[in-house]
Design an enzyme around this catalytic site. Structure first.
Site, PDB file in Angstrom:
ATOM      1  N   GLY A 214       3.612   6.531  -6.070  1.00 26.05           N
ATOM      2  CA  GLY A 214       2.219   6.232  -6.401  1.00 26.05           C
ATOM      3  C   GLY A 214       1.414   5.597  -5.285  1.00 26.05           C
ATOM      4  CB  CYS A 339      12.681  -4.770  12.422  1.00 24.70           C
ATOM      5  SG  CYS A 339      13.320  -6.293  13.067  1.00 24.70           S
TER       6      CYS A 339
END
Ligand code: PLP
Length: 407
Positions: A214, A339
């Site tokens: 969504g 990361c």
């Protein structure tokens, strides 16, 4: 933070989009007065249950599904991808099928799962063929190469519709036809495609499973869809109650479902026009930056891309420093790195495209949405050029890295 000459500019729409006002409006009644459990048969529940049915029907129509029974609500793209792959593998295992075909540029929602499943420690270890990609980001040996990778023991082909980093769109119609012809199940991660390119599943019978989320199309977070083609008996993704026809138990996220249906309505209304406008703005932004910054290059082919995605690389630049410098200027973007364990790793997508690790670390992703304006694009283009010049100047000075981090 505002830009020097205006309000903040958000160009990180592939990470998430702003929930549209009409999406929030559609959700509010289900957080306030219509808070019943849709499974309850009393008035509080039944009218909420009808709202869930209505949302499911609207979404099924938007996707060209053959009916609402093909739409399963989940918590988002990651869950839908996981459920599709695990479900297909569980079915495949019954016939001794333990092989998966995928590409080297999938989102971690697919990639990490498959990497875990192919590891020697995995209890039901599977074999994965990772299809390589070209420098432009397309499947290296084309759909023919994908077709050739399908074996009698292939349980599933899993490919993304559009790449989240480069925006490159795979030839899904041809891939679907090839899988259908080979009799292989096909799962498509359409998280980045939804709301940006037309999706008509009636015309793509080769797609068995399709994942959506969504929050990438101006809807809410925490709600997604797994399209499950009729006749495909997906094992229960989450065991419990009878919700979602026993395929995904748990009380439904009704505000999320109402918001997601509203987001689909909104995007469908002007999809082609929004795509044209966004692509024009993206091309303008890209041209301005590429013209002004010597050595800057686009990652991925210029054609067959999502309308709003631009991935650029600036050799010898630190992408993270660039993102931070732009943030100080009020421009929100993201870099071509992830990361991992506290250190910056170059993006696997760019590496798979043959970009050198050092150059991949100097990449910047700018992602626009149907809400992005011409003024924002101008501000962003100026800011990117100014940031790169500033960082290049700093990098040329002695002790540069330390200063860039400290500032
Ligand atoms: N697949 C793709 C291509 C994505 O870009 C993302 C999110 O960035 C996901 C899956 C995961 O979706 P979600 O954030 O809804 O879990």
């Amino acid at each position: 933070m505002a830009t020097a000459s205006g309000p903040p500019v958000y160009l990180d729409n592939n990470a998430t989009t702003r929930p549209a006002d009409e999406v929030v409006e559609a959700m509010l009644p289900y957080l306030r007065e219509r808070w019943g459990n849709p499974s309850s048969i009393h008035t509080f529940g039944s009218r909420v249950g009808r709202a869930v049915d209505d949302a499911r029907e609207r979404i099924a129509r938007h996707l060209g599904a053959s009916g609402p029974g093909e739409i399963v609500f989940t918590s988002g793209g990651t869950e839908s991808d996981n459920a599709a792959i695990r479900g297909a593998l569980a079915l495949g295992a019954r016939e001794g099928k333990r092989h998966v075909v995928t590409t080297a540029v999938e989102h971690p929602a697919v990639r990490s799962l498959l990497r875990g499943l192919e590891s020697p420690e995995a209890p039901d270890r599977v074999e994965v063929t990772w299809l390589p990609v070209t420098g432009g980001g397309d499947i290296r040996y084309g759909v023919g190469g994908l077709r050739a990778a399908i074996r009698p023991d292939t349980a599933l082909v899993s490919v993304m519709w559009a790449n989240n980093e480069t925006g490159v769109v795979f030839p899904i119609a041809e891939i679907a036809a090839a899988c259908e012809e080979a009799g292989a199940l096909l799962h498509v991660d359409a998280v980045q495609a939804a709301g940006k390119v037309p999706i008509d599943l009636e015309r793509l019978p080769g797609i068995d499973l399709l994942a959506l989320s969504g929050h990438k199309l101006h809807g809410p977070k925490g709600i997604g869809i797994l399209f499950v083609r009729r006749g495909f008996h997906l094992p229960a993704l989450v065991a419990g109650g009878h919700q979602e026809r026993g395929r995904r138990a748990g009380t439904e996220n009704v505000p999320g479902i109402a918001g997601l249906a509203a987001a689909f309505d909104l995007c469908a209304r002007s999809l082609a026009e929004d795509a044209r406008r966004t692509a024009r703005l993206r091309d303008d932004l890209e041209r301005r930056v590429l013209d002004a910054v010597p050595g800057a290059v686009r990652n991925g082919a210029a054609d067959r891309r999502l309308p709003g995605t631009s991935s650029l690389r600036f050799p010898d630049q630190d992408g993270e420093a660039l993102v931070l410098d732009l943030a100080r200027r009020g421009i929100s973007t993201s870099s071509g790195s992830a990361c991992t364990s506290g250190s910056l790793e170059p993006s696997h997508v760019l590496l798979a495209m043959g970009v050198r690790p050092r150059d991949a670390l100097g990449s910047l992703r700018l992602s626009l949405s149907r809400e992005t304006t011409e003024e924002e694009v101008s501000l962003a283009a100026e800011a990117v050029v100014a940031s790169v010049r500033r960082l290049r100047g700093l990098a040329a000075a002695p002790g540069a890295r330390t200063r860039m981090v400290l500032e």
